[in-house]
Design a protein around this motif. Structure first.
Motif, PDB file in Angstrom:
ATOM      1  N   MET A 164       0.812  -1.213   0.000  1.00  0.00           N
ATOM      2  CA  MET A 164       0.000   0.000   0.000  1.00  0.00           C
ATOM      3  C   MET A 164       0.850   1.269   0.000  1.00  0.00           C
ATOM      4  O   MET A 164       0.471   2.277  -0.584  1.00  0.00           O
ATOM      5  CB  MET A 164      -0.938   0.009   1.211  1.00  0.00           C
ATOM      6  N   VAL A 165       1.980   1.221   0.699  1.00  0.00           N
ATOM      7  CA  VAL A 165       2.835   2.407   0.822  1.00  0.00           C
ATOM      8  C   VAL A 165       4.082   2.192  -0.031  1.00  0.00           C
ATOM      9  O   VAL A 165       4.855   1.267   0.227  1.00  0.00           O
ATOM     10  CB  VAL A 165       3.217   2.651   2.294  1.00  0.00           C
ATOM     11  N   PRO A 166       4.288   3.024  -1.057  1.00  0.00           N
ATOM     12  CA  PRO A 166       5.410   2.796  -1.979  1.00  0.00           C
ATOM     13  C   PRO A 166       6.785   2.980  -1.349  1.00  0.00           C
ATOM     14  O   PRO A 166       7.752   2.327  -1.759  1.00  0.00           O
ATOM     15  CB  PRO A 166       5.162   3.832  -3.089  1.00  0.00           C
ATOM     16  N   THR A 167       6.865   3.865  -0.345  1.00  0.00           N
ATOM     17  CA  THR A 167       8.164   4.134   0.291  1.00  0.00           C
ATOM     18  C   THR A 167       8.353   3.202   1.474  1.00  0.00           C
ATOM     19  O   THR A 167       7.573   3.219   2.432  1.00  0.00           O
ATOM     20  CB  THR A 167       8.231   5.599   0.775  1.00  0.00           C
ATOM     21  N   GLN A 168       9.394   2.372   1.408  1.00  0.00           N
ATOM     22  CA  GLN A 168       9.645   1.437   2.494  1.00  0.00           C
ATOM     23  C   GLN A 168      10.367   2.118   3.644  1.00  0.00           C
ATOM     24  O   GLN A 168      11.018   3.155   3.493  1.00  0.00           O
ATOM     25  CB  GLN A 168      10.437   0.231   1.998  1.00  0.00           C
ATOM     26  N   GLY A 169      10.251   1.519   4.824  1.00  0.00           N
ATOM     27  CA  GLY A 169      10.810   2.063   6.040  1.00  0.00           C
ATOM     28  C   GLY A 169       9.822   1.864   7.174  1.00  0.00           C
ATOM     29  O   GLY A 169       8.806   1.169   7.022  1.00  0.00           O
ATOM     30  N   THR A 170      10.102   2.462   8.328  1.00  0.00           N
ATOM     31  CA  THR A 170       9.184   2.362   9.463  1.00  0.00           C
ATOM     32  C   THR A 170       9.180   3.695  10.189  1.00  0.00           C
ATOM     33  O   THR A 170       9.853   3.885  11.198  1.00  0.00           O
ATOM     34  CB  THR A 170       9.613   1.226  10.429  1.00  0.00           C
ATOM     35  N   ALA A 171       8.408   4.640   9.662  1.00  0.00           N
ATOM     36  CA  ALA A 171       8.370   5.997  10.199  1.00  0.00           C
ATOM     37  C   ALA A 171       7.308   6.094  11.292  1.00  0.00           C
ATOM     38  O   ALA A 171       6.205   6.610  11.073  1.00  0.00           O
ATOM     39  CB  ALA A 171       8.108   6.995   9.080  1.00  0.00           C
ATOM     40  N   ILE A 172       7.646   5.595  12.472  1.00  0.00           N
ATOM     41  CA  ILE A 172       6.686   5.594  13.580  1.00  0.00           C
ATOM     42  C   ILE A 172       6.333   7.016  13.997  1.00  0.00           C
ATOM     43  O   ILE A 172       5.169   7.339  14.263  1.00  0.00           O
ATOM     44  CB  ILE A 172       7.247   4.799  14.774  1.00  0.00           C
ATOM     45  N   GLY A 173       7.337   7.894  14.042  1.00  0.00           N
ATOM     46  CA  GLY A 173       7.089   9.272  14.435  1.00  0.00           C
ATOM     47  C   GLY A 173       6.125   9.977  13.487  1.00  0.00           C
ATOM     48  O   GLY A 173       5.229  10.708  13.934  1.00  0.00           O
ATOM     49  N   SER A 174       6.290   9.759  12.182  1.00  0.00           N
ATOM     50  CA  SER A 174       5.378  10.362  11.200  1.00  0.00           C
ATOM     51  C   SER A 174       3.953   9.862  11.400  1.00  0.00           C
ATOM     52  O   SER A 174       2.989  10.629  11.266  1.00  0.00           O
ATOM     53  CB  SER A 174       5.849  10.044   9.779  1.00  0.00           C
ATOM     54  N   ALA A 175       3.821   8.563  11.720  1.00  0.00           N
ATOM     55  CA  ALA A 175       2.494   7.994  11.943  1.00  0.00           C
ATOM     56  C   ALA A 175       1.834   8.612  13.170  1.00  0.00           C
ATOM     57  O   ALA A 175       0.640   8.948  13.156  1.00  0.00           O
ATOM     58  CB  ALA A 175       2.606   6.478  12.105  1.00  0.00           C
ATOM     59  N   ILE A 176       2.601   8.816  14.242  1.00  0.00           N
ATOM     60  CA  ILE A 176       2.040   9.415  15.458  1.00  0.00           C
ATOM     61  C   ILE A 176       1.632  10.865  15.204  1.00  0.00           C
ATOM     62  O   ILE A 176       0.556  11.310  15.630  1.00  0.00           O
ATOM     63  CB  ILE A 176       3.047   9.326  16.622  1.00  0.00           C
ATOM     64  N   ARG A 177       2.473  11.608  14.483  1.00  0.00           N
ATOM     65  CA  ARG A 177       2.141  13.013  14.192  1.00  0.00           C
ATOM     66  C   ARG A 177       0.902  13.116  13.299  1.00  0.00           C
ATOM     67  O   ARG A 177       0.056  13.995  13.489  1.00  0.00           O
ATOM     68  CB  ARG A 177       3.334  13.693  13.529  1.00  0.00           C
ATOM     69  N   LEU A 178       0.798  12.230  12.303  1.00  0.00           N
ATOM     70  CA  LEU A 178      -0.387  12.240  11.445  1.00  0.00           C
ATOM     71  C   LEU A 178      -1.634  11.903  12.256  1.00  0.00           C
ATOM     72  O   LEU A 178      -2.697  12.514  12.063  1.00  0.00           O
ATOM     73  CB  LEU A 178      -0.219  11.238  10.303  1.00  0.00           C
TER      74      LEU A 178
END
Length: 351
Positions: A164-178
């Motif tokens: 679903m998400v084209p950019t791989q990684g694990t941006a936990i901080g971005s998820a919390i801010r969103l």
């Protein structure tokens, strides 16, 4: 758009032709009995006030009323309806990791599949609360805006995968801010964020994001998917014959990072739940969320169908009123404007 809420009642409509047939038999039997007394034309002159049409009209009016009653019981529904409801609950946003490492199978059937089952269990236990869903890997996206529609939440959840998400990684901080910015603007509501991930954060400072959430009064809980020993990442989800490799050709082993998830939960004044104790942990999480103070939430809910039983009921009342007004015998005062007078020969045939 039209449907019946209880279509099983429509089977009762079979009574209508049966009753009509029975009434025809009674009329035929009555005609035979009258013929035994003599000539029908003479009998009609001897009974000038008797109407042979009015009882038939009254009977079929009652039959029509019965048919409409059956339709009413079947609950006719059509159109759309927007309802505003007020409930007492909380707002919860779940941030789900959909990076490739979530395809690892150290937690059966896979980290992602187990996480989706946990979310379903959580949604099943929620009552009068709002729920939202965010997916993240290298970036974070709102999959389902905050809503009270748990059926829609499960529907969106079923379609989630690691592509679903084209950019791989694990941006936990971005998820919390969103998640912080995805709650409703209504004030005075208790809110919480549940981050479900393997904890391999490579992108940002999730601890700072959790502090920012707490400053807004939002608690942050974490659910760790995976085991400390880790597991290889399948190239194709569900296929255990081929695994991802690094630049040196070594199989990549993904390991859960419980230390980071514990720190996030501690800073967010929430709780950390490990995957190896997921069932008990989810129960504890449900209890904790249930312990948050419930606030009045105003929600607008769309329903595809709106009951419209009032229309057949109005017709039933009108028909019964007409049936009541019509007398079985001719009215002497109105005999000159008898709407039910028919040709004598045709009447004899009906008798």
């Amino acid at each position: 758009m039209f449907r019946f809420g209880h279509p099983e009642y429509l089977y009762l409509l079979v009574l209508i032709p049966i009753l009509a047939f029975v009434q025809l038999i009674f009329r035929y039997q009555r005609k035979k009995k009258l013929k035994k007394f003599g000539n029908l034309e003479l009998i009609n002159h001897l009974m000038p006030d008797v109407s042979y049409v009015r009882p038939v009209v009254k009977f079929y009016l009652l039959l029509l009323a019965l048919a409409l009653l059956i339709i009413t019981l079947a609950s006719p529904q059509f159109g759309t309806k927007l309802e505003t409801v007020k409930r007492k609950g909380i707002e919860l946003i779940i941030a789900l990791d959909v990076s490739n490492s979530m395809n690892a199978t150290d937690v059966q059937p896979s980290r992602l599949a187990r996480a989706k089952l946990a979310i379903e269990r959580l949604a099943d236990k929620m009552v009068n609360d709002r729920i939202g869903l965010i997916v993240f890997a290298g970036d974070a996206y709102v999959q389902l805006p905050i809503t009270s529609d748990y059926a829609s939440a499960k529907l969106f959840l079923s379609g989630i995968n690691t592509n679903m998400v084209p950019t791989q990684g694990t941006a936990i901080g971005s998820a919390i801010r969103l998640a912080n910015n995805s709650f409703s603007h209504q004030e005075g509501i208790n809110r919480a964020i549940v981050v479900i991930t393997d904890g391999e954060n490579h992108e940002d400072d999730a601890i700072i994001a959790a502090k920012e959430a707490l400053e807004k009064g939002i608690k942050v809980y974490t659910v760790g998917m995976g085991l400390p020993d880790g597991a290889p990442i399948p190239v194709t989800p569900g296929n255990q014959s081929s695994f991802m490799k690094d630049n040196q050709g070594n199989v990549v082993i993904t390991k859960m990072n419980p230390a980071l998830l514990k720190d996030i939960a501690n800073v967010g004044e929430g709780k950390y739940i490990p995957a190896n104790n997921l069932r008990a942990g989810i129960n504890d999480l449900i209890d904790e969320l249930g312990g948050l103070k419930k606030s009045e939430i105003e929600s607008k809910i769309y329903t595809d169908y709106d009951d419209q039983f009032q229309y057949p009921v109005a017709l039933i009342i009108l028909i019964l009123l007409i049936e009541f007004i019509i007398l079985e015998r001719k009215n002497k005062l109105l005999k000159n404007i008898d709407l039910f007078t028919v040709d004598e020969h045709k009447r004899d045939e009906e008798i």
